[in-house]
Design a protein around this motif. Structure first.
Motif, PDB file in Angstrom:
ATOM      1  N   ILE A  41       0.854  -1.309  -0.046  1.00 21.23           N
ATOM      2  CA  ILE A  41       0.154  -0.089  -0.101  1.00 21.23           C
ATOM      3  C   ILE A  41       0.867   1.155  -0.006  1.00 21.23           C
ATOM      4  O   ILE A  41       1.694   1.516   0.998  1.00 21.23           O
ATOM      5  N   THR A  44      -3.300   5.614   1.106  1.00 17.55           N
ATOM      6  CA  THR A  44      -4.698   5.168   1.583  1.00 17.55           C
ATOM      7  C   THR A  44      -5.257   6.560   2.067  1.00 17.55           C
ATOM      8  O   THR A  44      -4.556   7.247   2.824  1.00 17.55           O
ATOM      9  N   HIS A  69      -9.928   0.938   3.445  1.00 13.81           N
ATOM     10  CA  HIS A  69     -10.598   0.242   2.371  1.00 13.81           C
ATOM     11  C   HIS A  69     -10.580   1.271   1.061  1.00 13.81           C
ATOM     12  O   HIS A  69     -10.832   0.808   0.193  1.00 13.81           O
ATOM     13  N   ALA A  71      -7.666   2.687  -1.110  1.00 13.19           N
ATOM     14  CA  ALA A  71      -6.103   2.838  -1.215  1.00 13.19           C
ATOM     15  C   ALA A  71      -5.741   2.427  -2.644  1.00 13.19           C
ATOM     16  O   ALA A  71      -6.422   1.746  -3.409  1.00 13.19           O
ATOM     17  N   THR A 146     -10.199  -5.797   2.787  1.00 17.95           N
ATOM     18  CA  THR A 146      -9.211  -4.880   2.176  1.00 17.95           C
ATOM     19  C   THR A 146      -7.986  -4.401   3.254  1.00 17.95           C
ATOM     20  O   THR A 146      -6.781  -4.752   2.799  1.00 17.95           O
ATOM     21  N   THR A 148      -6.414  -1.565   4.367  1.00 16.73           N
ATOM     22  CA  THR A 148      -5.500  -0.676   3.925  1.00 16.73           C
ATOM     23  C   THR A 148      -4.577  -0.014   4.873  1.00 16.73           C
ATOM     24  O   THR A 148      -3.684   0.689   4.436  1.00 16.73           O
ATOM     25  N   THR A 153      -0.975  -5.556   2.759  1.00 14.36           N
ATOM     26  CA  THR A 153      -2.054  -6.292   2.955  1.00 14.36           C
ATOM     27  C   THR A 153      -2.420  -7.492   1.735  1.00 14.36           C
ATOM     28  O   THR A 153      -1.604  -7.529   0.642  1.00 14.36           O
ATOM     29  N   CYS A 173      -6.369   7.019  -5.625  1.00 11.83           N
ATOM     30  CA  CYS A 173      -6.862   6.149  -4.325  1.00 11.83           C
ATOM     31  C   CYS A 173      -8.084   6.465  -4.006  1.00 11.83           C
ATOM     32  O   CYS A 173      -8.797   5.295  -3.820  1.00 11.83           O
TER      33      CYS A 173
END
Length: 263
Positions: A41, A44, A69, A71, A146, A148, A153, A173
């Motif tokens: 990631i 985010t 969630h 991201a 998710t 994030t 992840t 994102c």
């Protein structure tokens, strides 16, 4: 990559209890299993949905868990059976995925996939019912598939959208939740006719995206409704023609109230 097939240790913001501060912890992120992808990631965003389930005032409390969630990131490795993505691909994570085989995925009227529709109470992967996150052997739950708020992840491949690597991840994102939610609500659900009048309640990210959708659909009058008058100037850029602040009125606006019109 050197990390393929190995556990990765990284930082993550862990919610140990409802409504309590998140703690930055070192977590272990297991390799992806069949039909899963491990993603690094890079950016985010914070959505109010994260806050809502962190507070857990009216929902099933699932803790400890890693929230987030909305991201964008880069594929680090893929599990068995994943053919549409390879390490290095740029992706957006989405909490309502597509298996591409069920009736909902094949329908033009719905995207509530039988397999990958949002499930806020499930804190594990659908493949084996286990979490890919641990801290010293203790399982840390996922959030809407998710999670994030972690440097790495693991996510089902159907919940990833491959994007052009030239797209700036720090900006796009928000397409993984806020923008697509508002735009899709207008274009795919409300479906306003060309020349129609549309009212948008709340001019945050989702509301402005819904407003953009109304503009794209050809609505001739787009009324923005918000308690913060400072949002009107920004809303004009997204097609807002009129603005209503409920605080400015003592009776329903349909009873003769005047709107602020776009200059």
């Amino acid at each position: 990559m050197a990390t393929t097939g190995k556990v990765i240790k990284c930082k993550a913001a862990v919610a140990w209890e409802a409504g309590k501060p998140l703690w930055i912890e070192e977590v272990e992120v297991a390799p992806p299993q069949a039909m899963e992808v491990r993603v690094k990631i890079l950016y985010t965003a914070l959505c109010h949905t994260d806050v809502y389930f962190w507070e857990a005032k009216g929902q099933t409390p699932v803790f400890p868990r890693i929230l987030g969630h909305e991201a964008g990131g880069i594929v680090e490795s893929v599990g068995e059976g994943v053919t549409e993505l390879v390490p290095g691909d740029h992706v957006l994570l989405v909490f309502t995925g597509e298996c591409k085989d069920c009736a909902h995925c094949k329908s033009e009227e719905s995207n509530l996939c039988d397999l990958l529709r949002i499930n806020v109470d499930r804190g594990v992967m659908i493949g084996d019912g286990q979490s890919r996150f641990t801290i010293n052997g203790k399982q840390i739950f996922h959030f809407v598939g998710t999670s994030t708020f972690s440097e790495y992840t693991v996510i089902h491949v159907g919940c990833l959208a491959k994007i052009n690597p030239e797209a700036p991840l720090d900006k796009v994102c928000v397409l993984s939740c806020g923008i697509s939610t508002g735009l899709g609500a207008t274009l795919n659900v409300a479906k306003p006719k060309k020349g129609s009048t549309v009212a948008i309640f709340g001019l945050g990210a989702v509301g402005l995206a819904a407003m953009e959708g109304a503009k794209m659909a050809g609505a001739s009058r787009i009324i923005g409704v918000d308690l913060n008058p400072e949002k009107y100037e920004q809303a004009k850029k997204f097609g807002c023609t009129d603005f209503v602040n409920p605080k400015d009125h003592t009776k329903p606006v349909q009873e003769g109230a005047c709107f602020k019109h776009k200059a």
